[in-house]
Design a protein around this motif. Structure first.
Motif, PDB file in Angstrom:
ATOM      1  N   ASP A  87      -8.099   6.189 -99.012  1.00 29.53           N
ATOM      2  CA  ASP A  87      -7.022   5.464 -99.690  1.00 29.53           C
ATOM      3  C   ASP A  87      -7.379   5.219-101.147  1.00 29.53           C
ATOM      4  O   ASP A  87      -6.531   5.354-102.042  1.00 29.53           O
ATOM      5  CB  ASP A  87      -6.763   4.124 -98.991  1.00 29.53           C
ATOM      6  CG  ASP A  87      -6.091   4.289 -97.640  1.00 29.53           C
ATOM      7  OD1 ASP A  87      -5.604   5.395 -97.350  1.00 29.53           O
ATOM      8  OD2 ASP A  87      -6.070   3.303 -96.869  1.00 29.53           O
ATOM      9  N   VAL A  94      -8.642  -2.578-101.576  1.00 31.37           N
ATOM     10  CA  VAL A  94      -9.000  -3.064-100.239  1.00 31.37           C
ATOM     11  C   VAL A  94     -10.218  -3.970-100.357  1.00 31.37           C
ATOM     12  O   VAL A  94     -11.166  -3.668-101.102  1.00 31.37           O
ATOM     13  CB  VAL A  94      -9.305  -1.892 -99.282  1.00 31.37           C
ATOM     14  CG1 VAL A  94      -9.736  -2.417 -97.913  1.00 31.37           C
ATOM     15  CG2 VAL A  94      -8.091  -0.976 -99.149  1.00 31.37           C
ATOM     16  N   GLN A 119     -11.114   6.016 -93.767  1.00 32.88           N
ATOM     17  CA  GLN A 119      -9.707   5.773 -94.077  1.00 32.88           C
ATOM     18  C   GLN A 119      -9.563   5.006 -95.379  1.00 32.88           C
ATOM     19  O   GLN A 119      -8.755   5.371 -96.251  1.00 32.88           O
ATOM     20  CB  GLN A 119      -9.059   4.996 -92.932  1.00 32.88           C
ATOM     21  CG  GLN A 119      -7.642   4.528 -93.210  1.00 32.88           C
ATOM     22  CD  GLN A 119      -7.146   3.560 -92.153  1.00 32.88           C
ATOM     23  OE1 GLN A 119      -7.476   3.676 -90.977  1.00 32.88           O
ATOM     24  NE2 GLN A 119      -6.360   2.580 -92.572  1.00 32.88           N
ATOM     25  N   TYR A 120     -10.359   3.950 -95.553  1.00 33.21           N
ATOM     26  CA  TYR A 120     -10.230   3.136 -96.754  1.00 33.21           C
ATOM     27  C   TYR A 120     -10.720   3.868 -97.996  1.00 33.21           C
ATOM     28  O   TYR A 120     -10.127   3.745 -99.075  1.00 33.21           O
ATOM     29  CB  TYR A 120     -10.992   1.824 -96.576  1.00 33.21           C
ATOM     30  CG  TYR A 120     -10.313   0.872 -95.618  1.00 33.21           C
ATOM     31  CD1 TYR A 120      -8.926   0.766 -95.581  1.00 33.21           C
ATOM     32  CD2 TYR A 120     -11.044   0.081 -94.742  1.00 33.21           C
ATOM     33  CE1 TYR A 120      -8.288  -0.092 -94.702  1.00 33.21           C
ATOM     34  CE2 TYR A 120     -10.413  -0.782 -93.865  1.00 33.21           C
ATOM     35  CZ  TYR A 120      -9.038  -0.857 -93.851  1.00 33.21           C
ATOM     36  OH  TYR A 120      -8.407  -1.709 -92.974  1.00 33.21           O
ATOM     37  N   ARG A 151      -5.511  -6.183 -98.375  1.00 33.73           N
ATOM     38  CA  ARG A 151      -5.025  -5.198 -99.338  1.00 33.73           C
ATOM     39  C   ARG A 151      -4.173  -5.919-100.377  1.00 33.73           C
ATOM     40  O   ARG A 151      -3.552  -6.945-100.080  1.00 33.73           O
ATOM     41  CB  ARG A 151      -4.155  -4.135 -98.654  1.00 33.73           C
ATOM     42  CG  ARG A 151      -4.876  -3.131 -97.784  1.00 33.73           C
ATOM     43  CD  ARG A 151      -3.853  -2.164 -97.197  1.00 33.73           C
ATOM     44  NE  ARG A 151      -4.445  -1.149 -96.366  1.00 33.73           N
ATOM     45  CZ  ARG A 151      -4.876   0.037 -96.790  1.00 33.73           C
ATOM     46  NH1 ARG A 151      -4.778   0.344 -98.084  1.00 33.73           N
ATOM     47  NH2 ARG A 151      -5.389   0.914 -95.964  1.00 33.73           N
ATOM     48  N   LEU A 202     -12.539  -0.428-103.495  1.00 34.87           N
ATOM     49  CA  LEU A 202     -12.923  -1.040-102.222  1.00 34.87           C
ATOM     50  C   LEU A 202     -14.031  -2.029-102.536  1.00 34.87           C
ATOM     51  O   LEU A 202     -15.021  -1.663-103.186  1.00 34.87           O
ATOM     52  CB  LEU A 202     -13.412   0.027-101.246  1.00 34.87           C
ATOM     53  CG  LEU A 202     -13.970  -0.448 -99.899  1.00 34.87           C
ATOM     54  CD1 LEU A 202     -12.863  -1.049 -99.043  1.00 34.87           C
ATOM     55  CD2 LEU A 202     -14.643   0.716 -99.153  1.00 34.87           C
TER      56      LEU A 202
END
Length: 343
Positions: A211, A123, A207-208, A117, A50
């Motif tokens: 992921d 991300v 959420q990210y 993405r 991220l």
């Protein structure tokens, strides 16, 4: 579980396990100067990360749009944002290709950026989440975007109200408050009586990060026992009449098994020490609700410093650890000077 190129406020706040490293490029290609990155370590799974912009000085001219009101999908954020044209140039060369995932709109509803993405699951956030979170915590959104004139108008209206209030009959005071509440209910941000934007942003970041981790992320919840929220009961005792009738609410709370915080105004009416001892001994809390409840405790640093000794004296006398800002007048940088545990 994670490593990052610098401290991550979100992870620190929720106690997500990670370590900041300055001498590692991580599992993938290093980010360009001006970008921060968080990635998973350890178990040999997919090397996802991220990333977000953090250092405007390391970005090309116009690398970040000015701080203002933006929307990440439906979530309002108040911060600087990397526009599409810069992100296209900076991220376009990365293997895997980047595609927009969530549009970022300006206050006029125009798309100016996007959460992106790539095919590997990486991300890119076009804003620094720490900046957005701090601007909620500090209420800096009042000086950003369209909230700025609204915030200034609110401050002027409240200042005028407190100056005129001693001469206003009680029905007129209540009428003005009801009218103000109706105006608040029409505001797009913050919504009244509940604004979930900060928590929506938390959910998006969880959420990210999940992921990136490829599964659930360990963290310390704000509330114990699996609860997702807490109810806090507080009472601002603004007048001698309210103080004389506190037993009415206190009795109802006691019968329901609740306890609350009673916030008294030291220089507006007399507070009996025996009442304070009785409340705290039975599990209630007592706090300081300004010095006079005239809306001027934080009007200037000079006024604040002049009033602090008396407020602290009553806090010590009552055993009060909490402060309740009259009319929610707050200045983020000055609040630590009060000497209370919380506002």
């Amino acid at each position: 579980m994670f490593e990052a190129t610098r401290p991550v406020l979100f992870c620190d706040y929720f106690r997500i396990p990670y370590r900041a490293v300055t001498d590692s490029d991580g599992p993938a290609s290093p980010p360009r100067p001006g970008l921060a990155r968080l990635w998973r370590t350890g178990d040999g799974g997919p090397a996802r990360s991220l990333a977000w912009p953090v250092d405007e000085g390391a970005l090309p001219p116009g690398g970040l749009l000015p701080a203002g009101e933006y929307r990440v999908g439906e979530i309002p954020v108040f911060c600087r944002v990397m526009p599409d044209r810069i992100a296209d140039a900076w991220l376009g060369e990365a293997p895997g290709g980047w595609a927009p995932a969530i549009p970022v709109l300006d206050a006029a509803g125009r798309r100016v950026a996007a959460v992106r993405r790539d095919r590997a699951g990486n991300v890119f956030l076009p804003f620094d989440p720490a900046e957005a979170i701090r601007n909620y915590w500090s209420e800096a959104y009042l000086a950003r975007g369209r909230a700025r004139p609204v915030g200034r108008l609110k401050r002027l209206a409240m200042r005028g109200y407190y100056r005129a209030r001693p001469a206003l009959p009680r029905p007129a005071q209540l009428g003005l408050r009801r009218a103000f509440s109706r105006l608040q209910s029409r505001a797009r941000f913050p919504r009244w009586p509940l604004e979930p934007a900060l928590h929506d942003l938390y959910d998006l970041l969880f959420q990210y990060i999940a992921d990136v981790a490829g599964g659930p992320v360990p963290w310390l919840a704000p509330w114990p026992g699996g609860h997702s929220w807490a109810l806090v009961l507080t009472h601002d005792v603004e007048t001698a009449v309210g103080y004389a009738h506190l037993h009415l609410l206190r009795g109802a709370e006691a019968r329901a098994g609740y306890r609350s915080s009673w916030n008294f105004v030291p220089r507006r009416y007399a507070v009996d020490d025996a009442t304070v001892r009785e409340l705290t001994a039975a599990g209630w809390e007592v706090g300081v609700h300004g010095l006079y409840h005239d809306g001027r405790d934080l009007a200037s640093l000079r006024v604040l410093k002049r009033r602090l000794p008396a407020m602290r004296e009553h806090a010590a006398r009552w055993g009060a650890s909490g402060f309740r800002s009259p009319a929610t007048h707050r200045v983020w940088e000055w609040m630590p000077l009060l000497g209370f545990d919380y506002d």
